[in-house]
Motif scaffolding. Structure first.
Motif, PDB file in Angstrom:
ATOM      1  N   ILE A  62      11.381  -2.512  33.929  1.00 51.29           N
ATOM      2  CA  ILE A  62      11.088  -4.009  33.552  1.00 51.29           C
ATOM      3  C   ILE A  62      11.709  -4.403  32.260  1.00 51.29           C
ATOM      4  O   ILE A  62      12.436  -5.325  32.330  1.00 51.29           O
ATOM      5  N   VAL A  63      11.448  -3.675  31.258  1.00 51.96           N
ATOM      6  CA  VAL A  63      12.087  -3.998  29.847  1.00 51.96           C
ATOM      7  C   VAL A  63      13.578  -3.989  29.860  1.00 51.96           C
ATOM      8  O   VAL A  63      14.376  -4.511  29.332  1.00 51.96           O
ATOM      9  N   ILE A  64      14.411  -2.724  30.543  1.00 54.04           N
ATOM     10  CA  ILE A  64      15.603  -2.761  30.664  1.00 54.04           C
ATOM     11  C   ILE A  64      16.153  -3.800  31.440  1.00 54.04           C
ATOM     12  O   ILE A  64      17.307  -4.481  30.953  1.00 54.04           O
ATOM     13  N   PHE A  65      15.614  -4.274  32.377  1.00 55.80           N
ATOM     14  CA  PHE A  65      16.061  -5.413  33.221  1.00 55.80           C
ATOM     15  C   PHE A  65      15.951  -6.619  32.465  1.00 55.80           C
ATOM     16  O   PHE A  65      17.049  -7.441  32.357  1.00 55.80           O
ATOM     17  N   ILE A  66      14.967  -7.085  31.766  1.00 55.63           N
ATOM     18  CA  ILE A  66      14.732  -8.237  30.993  1.00 55.63           C
ATOM     19  C   ILE A  66      16.005  -8.060  30.033  1.00 55.63           C
ATOM     20  O   ILE A  66      16.569  -9.152  29.573  1.00 55.63           O
ATOM     21  N   CYS A  67      15.750  -7.009  28.969  1.00 53.24           N
ATOM     22  CA  CYS A  67      16.699  -6.985  27.875  1.00 53.24           C
ATOM     23  C   CYS A  67      18.246  -7.120  28.483  1.00 53.24           C
ATOM     24  O   CYS A  67      19.069  -7.661  27.723  1.00 53.24           O
TER      25      CYS A  67
END
Length: 75
Positions: A62-67
């Motif tokens: 999720i962090v990779i997707f948002i960033c």
């Protein structure tokens, strides 16, 4: 700003890689043919560790997707 987000992306990627490599194999494989599976409790013995690692993997994704979306919007 982009440098900070890039660092967060690298950390999230590292968390995913380490979590995946720390997981127990989900298949029993050839070890069961030779009787090497001697765990009394069966498959559920390492469930809590694997569940925590699964949560780390999901959170990292999720962090990779948002960033990635934020970096794409900035550039």
């Amino acid at each position: 700003m982009t440098t900070a987000i890039s660092v967060i992306l690298m950390i999230a990627s590292l968390v995913i890689v380490l979590s995946v490599t720390a997981q127990e194999p989900k298949t029993q494989g050839m070890g069961t043919l030779g009787g090497q599976e001697t765990n009394v409790f069966g498959k559920g013995a390492h469930k809590s560790k694997d569940e925590r690692l699964d949560k780390f993997i999901i959170a990292g994704g999720i962090v990779i997707f948002i960033c990635s979306i934020i970096l794409n919007a900035i550039n």
